[in-house]
Write a protein that holds these residues in place. Sequence first.
Motif, PDB file in Angstrom:
ATOM      1  N   LEU A   1      -2.981  -3.340  11.761  1.00 44.90           N
ATOM      2  CA  LEU A   1      -4.233  -2.676  11.383  1.00 44.90           C
ATOM      3  C   LEU A   1      -4.467  -2.756   9.866  1.00 44.90           C
ATOM      4  N   ILE A   2      -3.433  -2.502   9.102  1.00 44.83           N
ATOM      5  CA  ILE A   2      -3.575  -2.527   7.644  1.00 44.83           C
ATOM      6  C   ILE A   2      -3.817  -3.967   7.179  1.00 44.83           C
TER       7      ILE A   2
ATOM      8  N   LEU B   1       0.827  -1.203   0.000  1.00 43.21           N
ATOM      9  CA  LEU B   1       0.000   0.000   0.000  1.00 43.21           C
ATOM     10  C   LEU B   1       0.864   1.257   0.000  1.00 43.21           C
ATOM     11  N   LYS B   2       1.941   1.212   0.747  1.00 45.62           N
ATOM     12  CA  LYS B   2       2.776   2.413   0.900  1.00 45.62           C
ATOM     13  C   LYS B   2       3.408   2.852  -0.422  1.00 45.62           C
TER      14      LYS B   2
ATOM     15  N   ASN C   1      -7.902   3.954  -1.991  1.00 46.33           N
ATOM     16  CA  ASN C   1      -7.184   5.042  -2.662  1.00 46.33           C
ATOM     17  C   ASN C   1      -7.955   6.364  -2.611  1.00 46.33           C
TER      18      ASN C   1
ATOM     19  N   GLY D   1       6.537  -1.970   4.999  1.00 44.49           N
ATOM     20  CA  GLY D   1       7.117  -0.640   5.163  1.00 44.49           C
ATOM     21  C   GLY D   1       6.248   0.357   5.917  1.00 44.49           C
ATOM     22  N   THR D   2       5.072  -0.074   6.346  1.00 48.40           N
ATOM     23  CA  THR D   2       4.170   0.871   7.027  1.00 48.40           C
ATOM     24  C   THR D   2       4.365   0.842   8.543  1.00 48.40           C
ATOM     25  N   THR D   3       3.786   1.813   9.196  1.00 47.73           N
ATOM     26  CA  THR D   3       3.874   1.906  10.656  1.00 47.73           C
ATOM     27  C   THR D   3       2.690   1.212  11.340  1.00 47.73           C
ATOM     28  N   GLN D   4       1.710   0.775  10.568  1.00 44.32           N
ATOM     29  CA  GLN D   4       0.472   0.221  11.140  1.00 44.32           C
ATOM     30  C   GLN D   4       0.209  -1.165  10.560  1.00 44.32           C
TER      31      GLN D   4
ATOM     32  N   ILE E   1      -6.919   2.048   1.447  1.00 43.34           N
ATOM     33  CA  ILE E   1      -6.949   0.871   0.573  1.00 43.34           C
ATOM     34  C   ILE E   1      -7.781   1.164  -0.675  1.00 43.34           C
TER      35      ILE E   1
ATOM     36  N   GLN F   1      -0.110   2.490  -3.965  1.00 44.80           N
ATOM     37  CA  GLN F   1      -1.405   2.601  -3.288  1.00 44.80           C
ATOM     38  C   GLN F   1      -2.573   2.270  -4.205  1.00 44.80           C
TER      39      GLN F   1
ATOM     40  N   THR G   1      -7.479  -4.955   8.094  1.00 45.42           N
ATOM     41  CA  THR G   1      -8.476  -4.195   7.342  1.00 45.42           C
ATOM     42  C   THR G   1      -8.523  -4.691   5.897  1.00 45.42           C
ATOM     43  N   PHE G   2      -7.359  -4.822   5.288  1.00 36.25           N
ATOM     44  CA  PHE G   2      -7.317  -5.310   3.905  1.00 36.25           C
ATOM     45  C   PHE G   2      -7.884  -6.729   3.819  1.00 36.25           C
TER      46      PHE G   2
ATOM     47  N   ASP H   1       2.896   7.723   6.626  1.00 38.16           N
ATOM     48  CA  ASP H   1       3.130   6.878   7.803  1.00 38.16           C
ATOM     49  C   ASP H   1       2.287   7.353   8.985  1.00 38.16           C
TER      50      ASP H   1
ATOM     51  N   THR I   1      -8.107   3.390   7.434  1.00 36.57           N
ATOM     52  CA  THR I   1      -7.281   2.406   6.733  1.00 36.57           C
ATOM     53  C   THR I   1      -8.003   1.901   5.479  1.00 36.57           C
TER      54      THR I   1
ATOM     55  N   TYR J   1      -1.600   7.820   1.316  1.00 35.04           N
ATOM     56  CA  TYR J   1      -0.855   7.176   2.396  1.00 35.04           C
ATOM     57  C   TYR J   1       0.236   8.087   2.940  1.00 35.04           C
TER      58      TYR J   1
END
Lengths: 260, 260
Positions: free
Chosen positions: A208-209, A165-166, B246, A202-205, B244, A169, A212-213, B252, B240, B250
């Motif tokens: 959660l990501i 995602l990062k 879009n 590479g994300t901070t969450q 996803i 996106q 959710t995905f 951080d 979030t 995004y």
Amino acid sequence: MILIGERINAGFKDIKAAIENKDGDVIKEWARKQTDKKATYLDVNLGTASNKPEDLCWMIEMVQEEVDTPISIDNNRPAMLKEAIPVCKKPPLVNSTLAIDEKMDELLPLVAEAGASIIGLVMDETGSPKNSDKRIENAGKIFAKIAEYEMSPEQLFLDPIVMPLKFMQEQAQEILKAAGQFGLFSDPPCHIVCGLSNISNGTTQKSLINRTFCTMMIANGLDAVILDVMDDELVNAILTAELIMNKSIYADSYIEAFRR
Amino acid sequence: MILIGERINAGFKDIKAAIENKDGDVIKEWARKQTDKKATYLDVNLGTASNKPEDLCWMIEMVQEEVDTPISIDNNRPAMLKEAIPVCKKPPLVNSTLAIDEKMDELLPLVAEAGASIIGLVMDETGSPKNSDKRIENAGKIFAKIAEYEMSPEQLFLDPIVMPLKFMQEQAQEILKAAGQFGLFSDPPCHIVCGLSNISNGTTQKSLINRTFCTMMIANGLDAVILDVMDDELVNAILTAELIMNKSIYADSYIEAFRR
């Protein structure tokens, strides 16, 4: 939901060291822990720790000494699979093939003969798909090919290829859309799987990501996932999404019932 | 995402008491708290506490003394709306009409004249819809009717009518499927909204079920939701899901950035 535990992978330092030192206890511990968390399959991946078939076979044997959970062999080289598949006590899930005829013609006879299943990545010689149309086109190629080898749709796990995602996106939507189409190829349909943790790379969450995905993918037909099965919040979200999709029956204790 | 804060509702005891005692501070406190949590609209509902237009107008005035957040008038009686709409400093969101011609012909002139928006519940004289087809049919009726009053699609918030997972488990899928179709009526599309907490009615895992269903609905086009905006985990899941899809870019720090 088919939960494929990702943890026995030499990308993790403890597994890499275990392979190098032939320390079966580390492998067994992760086999037990993931099985206790209700993994349906255990992914086994040599990574860059070794390219010897005997090391892959050793990993599978260590897992099988500890648990009965079927193996997902995370390797796409026919020479490796030829030795590793027969070691599996239950039909394994081979991870993976690309949508390239020569690759499929090498791998699928091995898979078909063993009554195993295979993950089909919807990527061809042109590289990673950039949109849903290309994903669906490649999925169609794989789907047609497994039929040639008289494999059933249930032996195929189509993977729409999750991208971070990062960094990409706009791909997430394309992946969701493609997954929504994969289920329409046949009835009963093939499975739809993804390597979940890529989405949060590479994300901070991450957690959660990931969850959710994953629930959004389940809304689009996902019924199998390569995941960190130790992430209770992720598994709880999956259990809930399956209730919403009417794939399991609601009970007030649905979470505890799964864990028992 | 359009976040409609559900809390100023006489279904909650403190709000009911506030209406009875004309204690504006309770209303103001919830107006402030929900606005601080980034509610886009504040739902204002008299419930059974009163049926006097002046009480509804008083609630709206209390909110507006404290914050600038637009009002969602949670009332479907023309006699009430005739008095309440003009009190609103910004065009309100009227919650709601049914897909019944006489009802719509009473309400929509009031809404259209004020440049307000309306939630259209996809329910007709035959009662709650049992499947996605009936939901889509009713949505089409509402969609056609708002055009008669020269309202734009953006002034319509279609609500597929969420039913409790615990008691009508098979409905969740029908709701998801219907929402996925509502976006196809026009371009730009109308909004898609739902009253989220219905889904978890009577369950032991309210917050988990709410946020899981919400993200699955977002995958099917939901862009507005009546919710407990104080539930941070729910709002984080929504943020979030929007990444996803879009719909936001995004970073951080995407969660902190939203809360700032």
